[in-house]
Design an enzyme around this catalytic site. Structure first.
Site, short mmCIF file in Angstrom:
data_model
loop_
_atom_site.label_atom_id
_atom_site.label_comp_id
_atom_site.label_asym_id
_atom_site.label_seq_id
_atom_site.Cartn_x
_atom_site.Cartn_y
_atom_site.Cartn_z
N GLY A 160 0.73 -1.16 0.12
CA GLY A 160 0.05 0.03 -0.05
C GLY A 160 1.01 1.15 0.09
N GLY A 161 0.16 2.33 0.13
CA GLY A 161 0.85 3.56 0.16
C GLY A 161 1.92 3.82 1.33
N ASP A 221 -9.92 6.81 7.95
CA ASP A 221 -9.62 6.14 6.63
C ASP A 221 -10.28 4.78 6.45
OD1 ASP A 221 -8.30 6.13 4.15
OD2 ASP A 221 -6.29 5.16 5.04
#
Length: 374
Positions: A99-100, A215
């Site tokens: 992921g980021g 998030d």
């Protein structure tokens, strides 16, 4: 002569006492100024550090010394060499996801147990704060629908967070990966929605202070071997009310961010409810939060679904093919109505997550944690 001698003695005693007092005061004054000078020097050094900015390495170094992160929870510090060995030096074959934030690896500890290790590049101050935030919060949480923290580690400017291993990966992988949702029956999807709502309710209503996840998305909903869902990734989570300080950067994922937060920076628990509504739409239609169609530009799932959610004749036809014709239509209409309320543009029109939870419980079979008798 006796009288003069007595006066002289008395005068000597008084002068001696006065001199001792003055001398004592001088010593106290000197000690005070030395102490004040040292304190001032420390403040100057501290201010200098603030002006220059702490390096991520020193930031993580300070955090390394924290063993007990909260009164409620305990975060174990793991030696980096243990993680290196458990992941075969972070071999690509052990990658569970990317992921980021970085990568997640499967690790087998010396006692034979398997865990997940998230490797975070903390080369920036923001990344370091997210690392501290997640470890600090997860050490406090105790809920079956929130991922369990096993421990953490630090090596140079890299942070590692160790979680319980979730065998079925993320909801995103299950819905949009190679299996295309084939493992997710209608009731299993409702169970996942219910578990997610329970985790959010704990954050919004039962944890003190109340927490906004900020998030929530399908990739941050993890599934264990029995497809029980747990919320993860709390790096961006904030205490409800902290956002009033106006010092929070706009954060989140495109497609899940509530419009009032995106446009004017207004963040409340209803922002999480909006994101939950998007996840519910993913469960219904098997579509991503934002999709690029061949004949059209990128379109959000909310924009696509809104006009269709109230059309009872169309709704059964546009469902994810995996669950099409597998549920009571009355239940389908109820879930669609809940999703529609959650993604309303005006936050005051959205329900509280507690209301959502109570709406879903009757739609989930008893054996899966609801009250429905199939």
């Amino acid at each position: 002569m006796d009288s003069s001698r007595k006066m002289l003695i008395a005068l000597i005693v008084v002068c001696t006492s006065l001199g001792a007092i003055i001398l004592s005061l001088c010593f106290l004054w000197i000690h005070y100024w030395k102490k004040k000078s040292r304190k001032s020097g420390k403040n100057d050094a501290k201010n200098s550090e603030v002006e220059k900015g702490h390096s991520p390495a020193s930031f993580l170094g300070d955090f390394r010394s924290l063993r007990t992160v909260s009164k409620m929870g305990y975060a174990s510090f793991m030696d980096y060499k243990i993680l290196e060995k458990a992941t075969s030096k972070f071999h690509d074959g052990n990658i569970l996801g990317v992921g980021g934030f970085g990568r997640v690896y499967k690790a087998q500890l010396e006692d034979g147990s398997c865990v997940a290790v998230k490797k975070l590049d903390c080369a920036t101050q923001d990344a370091g704060k997210e690392f501290e935030n997640e470890v600090g919060l997860l050490s406090k949480f105790q809920h079956p629908n929130i991922i369990s923290l096993v421990g953490y580690s630090i090596e140079s400017e890299t942070g590692f967070i160790i979680y319980e291993l979730m065998d079925n990966g993320s909801l995103e992988t299950q819905l949009h990966g190679p299996s295309n949702g084939s493992e997710l029956s209608w009731y299993r999807r409702m169970k996942i929605a219910l578990d997610t709502a329970r985790g959010l309710e704990y954050l919004h209503e039962h944890h003190n202070p109340h927490i906004i996840h900020r998030d929530l998305k399908s990739s941050n909903i993890l599934l264990d071997s029995n497809f029980n869902a747990k919320l993860s990734d709390f790096g961006l989570a904030v205490i409800d009310g902290a956002q009033k300080k106006n010092d929070l950067k706009l954060s989140g994922t495109v497609g899940y961010v509530a419009p009032e937060y995106l446009l004017v920076g207004k963040l409340t628990d209803k922002s999480d409810v909006y994101a939950f509504g998007v996840v519910l739409l993913e469960l219904l239609f098997g579509r991503k939060a934002v999709e690029k169609e061949a004949s059209a530009p990128c379109q959000s799932l909310v924009t696509w679904a809104m006009p269709k959610l109230t059309d009872r004749s169309l709704l059964p036809e546009i469902l994810d093919p995996v669950v099409k014709n597998t549920m009571d239509l009355k239940h389908l209409y109820q879930v669609a109505a809940v999703a529609l309320l959650c993604v309303q543009p005006e936050p005051s029109y959205r329900p509280l997550i507690t209301d959502v939870l109570h709406s879903l419980i009757p739609l989930v079979p008893v054996e899966l944690g609801g009250t429905l008798r199939v």
